[in-house]
Write an enzyme that holds these catalytic residues in place. Structure first.
Site, short mmCIF file in Angstrom:
data_model
loop_
_atom_site.label_atom_id
_atom_site.label_comp_id
_atom_site.label_asym_id
_atom_site.label_seq_id
_atom_site.Cartn_x
_atom_site.Cartn_y
_atom_site.Cartn_z
N GLU A 150 1.49 -12.67 -15.89
CA GLU A 150 1.11 -11.59 -14.97
C GLU A 150 0.39 -10.44 -15.66
OE1 GLU A 150 4.25 -9.49 -12.87
OE2 GLU A 150 5.59 -9.76 -14.54
N HIS A 190 10.13 -35.22 -19.00
CA HIS A 190 9.88 -35.87 -17.70
C HIS A 190 8.48 -35.56 -17.17
CE1 HIS A 190 13.97 -37.25 -17.59
NE2 HIS A 190 14.37 -36.02 -17.89
N GLU A 241 11.23 -16.29 -16.92
CA GLU A 241 10.87 -14.87 -16.89
C GLU A 241 9.82 -14.57 -17.98
OE1 GLU A 241 10.96 -12.44 -15.11
OE2 GLU A 241 10.99 -10.60 -16.28
N ASN A 288 0.18 0.58 5.96
CA ASN A 288 0.77 -0.31 4.96
C ASN A 288 1.38 -1.47 5.75
OD1 ASN A 288 2.27 -1.52 2.90
ND2 ASN A 288 3.96 -0.06 3.13
N GLY A 289 1.09 -2.71 5.35
CA GLY A 289 1.65 -3.86 6.06
C GLY A 289 0.55 -4.70 6.68
N LYS A 306 6.18 -13.04 -17.24
CA LYS A 306 5.71 -11.79 -17.86
C LYS A 306 4.35 -12.02 -18.52
CE LYS A 306 7.67 -9.35 -16.37
NZ LYS A 306 8.84 -9.27 -15.55
N ARG A 311 2.20 0.96 -5.95
CA ARG A 311 2.30 0.09 -4.77
C ARG A 311 1.03 -0.71 -4.50
NH1 ARG A 311 6.63 1.69 -1.47
NH2 ARG A 311 5.69 0.62 0.29
N CYS A 367 0.86 -1.18 0.00
CA CYS A 367 0.00 0.00 0.00
C CYS A 367 0.90 1.24 0.00
CB CYS A 367 -0.87 0.02 1.25
SG CYS A 367 -1.84 -1.46 1.45
N LYS A 402 3.54 -3.34 -7.01
CA LYS A 402 4.94 -3.19 -7.41
C LYS A 402 5.89 -3.55 -6.29
CE LYS A 402 8.09 -1.84 -10.35
NZ LYS A 402 8.38 -2.86 -11.37
N TRP A 458 -3.47 -2.17 -1.46
CA TRP A 458 -3.34 -3.51 -2.05
C TRP A 458 -3.85 -4.44 -0.96
CZ3 TRP A 458 -0.54 -8.07 -1.02
CH2 TRP A 458 -0.48 -8.98 -2.08
C1 F6R Z 1 7.41 -9.45 -11.97
C2 F6R Z 1 7.80 -8.68 -10.82
C3 F6R Z 1 7.93 -9.36 -9.50
C4 F6R Z 1 9.11 -8.77 -8.71
C5 F6R Z 1 9.14 -9.36 -7.30
C6 F6R Z 1 10.33 -8.87 -6.51
O1 F6R Z 1 7.36 -8.67 -13.12
O2 F6R Z 1 8.00 -7.49 -10.91
O3 F6R Z 1 8.05 -10.74 -9.65
O4 F6R Z 1 10.28 -9.06 -9.40
O5 F6R Z 1 7.95 -9.02 -6.62
O6 F6R Z 1 10.30 -7.49 -6.38
P1 F6R Z 1 11.60 -6.68 -5.96
O7 F6R Z 1 12.58 -6.83 -7.08
O8 F6R Z 1 11.14 -5.26 -5.79
O9 F6R Z 1 12.11 -7.29 -4.70
#
Ligand code: F6R
Length: 606
Positions: free
Chosen positions: A485, A501, A478, A98-99, A482, A27, A2, A601, A74
């Protein structure tokens, strides 16, 4: 997670609060709200959904105030409804949080027994009631907050305003970040420097356990024991930043296109390109390190997974890598004096921070690869290896990923040199190869139109597999992350050799398989795995180079051809087509690319 903002202003604060929330929206963005003081009494405005809903409500309101707090959420406890949106309020105060308050159930039962009535499903509301009870028992707002904080377990940042107190804002943090901004006869609180950007670049980051009493005259900070303390004022780099998409439709695609520049900038910081040398990272003597432990989450974990190959191959340094949310529960014994590396764009990810603290308790030196230099992880680490990527706003990480790879590659080269396993010639050769990466990335971006056309096909499917070997395996993971998500298409990444496997049972004419296969020493083996897919009707999308295209002899539905390059640098360049494929697929499907559903984020809860 948040985002929090608080303002003791000289002008009407409600529009300023909402503007700051826009900068914090990365956030969390499932509901938002503000509370301002109007003639001494608290007025709240809250809305479910994106911030524009709150803005619409504000446009119809005359409650502007000069003192206020705001929140973008969030959801952790309670659905993302208006009823659960922050600020939460009682007759005495309003609070944003937040938390997570982990012991909220016990506290709520206790408060309900005292006759307090709850109107939300959140953990936050207990804080509002606890402080209210303390005030009703005769404590001042400050004394009441100070008395309540030790009763809370969990990680949190809080900001309060109080009924009848036009010149008072109280903040507290444990685990989650909170910063104070200093203005001229104005004071601010915010989750980060970006939130405070337009107001001030003079910032103080509260230490863990601190709380602060703000008036327009200044800030009084207290540590966990309640003792008055001073904390340094720093000039923030984030403060000058204004979120701007430029000519791009989304932050994500802007950030994808920034990568040649960002990676060039980051590499130039770590490599002496003219002399063909890697700069030794200050504070780490790799000659004395005999095992490296890496922890991170999500995309950052995949960057670490690529780095494992680099550290082991280039520096002959054994690496353990763990997902941060599992690391400390594994209770791995770590040899005292060892090196632990955490990787995090935000520097606030709760699981990664907890791993850092576990490693520290095990006597490790901590190196942090982070983008946000003022973050908690950066401040708790012994050595900071910054990304120099600039603020990343798109929730799906792109430029931070390749900047992480750039830092990690340069560090692996420096480690190889320090450990005496890399000759000067080999070092110069590698440095030259990495110096070509920005140009190669620029070439990769030229595939944009071809990838957009391909995305029309991909947007029709429900499932998708990604395969790769060696360092292309984490790129496959990755790519799948991508795609899922931001487009919500179910996607999985596999090591190409692992397919037989089990996962091969999924292959039929409906299943697209993205194969990441530069023409390197593993290419032939990946081609065999591709043949296995093709023989079962799977639809192959091949990402390779010219030599790979000529050698593959496979009937792919599409082949994306990148320039040829040394295999050491392929992860940085091959990241681009997988990012673009996810991006265009999501745009075609009409999802909210920069703020995909259910995500945030910065994940500051475990
Ligand atoms: C995916 C993504 C997340 C972050 C993960 C770690 O696109 O952004 O998987 O990589 O939440 O976040 P950080 O790097 O901020 O610790």
């Amino acid at each position: 997670m948040c985002g929090i903002i608080g303002i003791l202003g000289q002008t009407p604060v409600a529009p300023l609060l909402v503007d700051a929330l826009k900068r914090l929206e990365y956030r969390g963005y499932d509901s938002a709200g503000i509370a301002t003081l109007e003639d001494g009494s608290i007025e709240r405005l809250r809305a479910e959904g994106k911030l524009r809903n709150l803005e619409a409500k504000l446009a119809a309101s005359r409650k502007l105030g000069r003192t206020g707090i705001g929140h973008t959420r969030w959801a952790t406890h309670g659905a993302p409804t208006e009823r659960n949106a922050h600020p939460h309020a009682t007759e005495r105060l309003a609070v944003v949080h937040n938390g997570i308050i982990e012991n909220f159930r016990e506290l709520r039962t206790e408060l309900e027994a005292k006759g307090r009535r709850f109107v939300s499903d959140t953990d936050t509301e207990v804080v509002a009631h606890l402080v209210t009870v303390a005030i009703e028992e005769g404590l001042s707002p400050h004394a009441a907050v100070a008395a309540v904080l030790p009763r809370l377990t969990g990680a949190f940042a809080l900001a309060f305003v109080f009924d009848g107190e036009e010149d008072l804002l109280i903040g507290a943090r444990r685990g989650s970040p909170l910063a104070i901004g200093f203005g001229t006869s104005e004071m601010f609180l915010g989750s980060d420097a970006i939130a405070l950007g337009p107001f001030t670049d003079e910032i103080t980051y509260l230490d863990d356990g601190d709380h602060v009493v703000l008036t327009r005259a200044g800030a009084a900070i207290f540590d966990e024991s309640g003792a008055a303390v001073t904390r340094a004022i720093v000039r923030s780099q984030g403060a000058t930043y204004v979120a701007d998409k430029g000519n791009h439709r989304h932050f994500m695609v802007k950030e994808i296109h920034e990568q040649p520049e960002v990676v060039g900038h980051t590499l130039a910081h770590y490599l002496d390109l003219a002399r063909g040398e890697a700069r030794a990272p200050e504070g780490i003597d790799f000659a004395k390190v005999d095992r490296l432990s890496i922890t991170a989450c999500g995309t950052a974990y995949y960057a670490g997974s690529v780095a494992r190959y680099w550290f082991e191959q280039i520096a002959r340094l054994p690496v353990d890598i763990d997902i941060a949310s599992e690391f400390r529960y594994r209770e791995q014994p770590l040899a005292p004096g060892g090196l632990s590396m955490v990787i995090s764009q935000s520097g606030e990810t709760a699981d990664t921070l907890a791993s850092l603290r576990y490693a520290r308790a095990e006597g490790q030196k901590i190196a942090a690869v982070v983008n946000v230099r003022e973050s908690t992880i950066a401040r708790e680490a012994d050595v900071v290896l910054p990304l120099l990527a600039g603020p990343e706003i798109g929730v799906a990480s792109t430029k931070a990923f390749t900047a992480q790879l750039a830092v990690l590659a340069a560090t692996a080269i420096a480690a190889g040199k320090a450990r005496g396993v890399l000759s000067s010639d080999a070092e110069a050769h590698l440095v030259r190869a990495f110096s070509e990466v920005p140009r190669l990335m620029h070439e990769a971006l030229k595939l944009d139109a071809q990838i957009e056309a391909l995305a029309r096909e991909l947007s029709k499917v429900r499932h998708c597999l990604y395969l790769g070997r060696g360092t292309s395996y984490p790129i496959a993971l990755e790519g799948a992350l991508k795609l899922k998500e931001i487009s919500y298409i179910h996607a999985e990444g596999y090591a190409a050799g692992e397919l037989k496997h089990g996962p091969i049972a999924l292959i039929d004419e409906e299943m697209p398989v993205v194969v990441i296969a530069p023409h390197d020493r593993l290419f032939e083996k990946t081609v065999s795995n591709m043949q296995e897919v093709a023989a079962r009707g799977g639809r192959i999308i091949l990402i390779t180079d010219k030599a790979g295209r000529d050698a593959a002899a496979i009937d792919a539905i599409e082949t994306l051809v990148l320039p040829e390059m040394p295999s050491s640098v392929t992860p940085l360049v091959y990241a681009i087509p997988v990012q673009l494929l996810a991006y265009h697929t999501a745009v075609i499907m009409g999802t909210d690319v920069d703020q995909p559903r259910n995500l945030a984020k910065s994940v500051t809860v475990e």
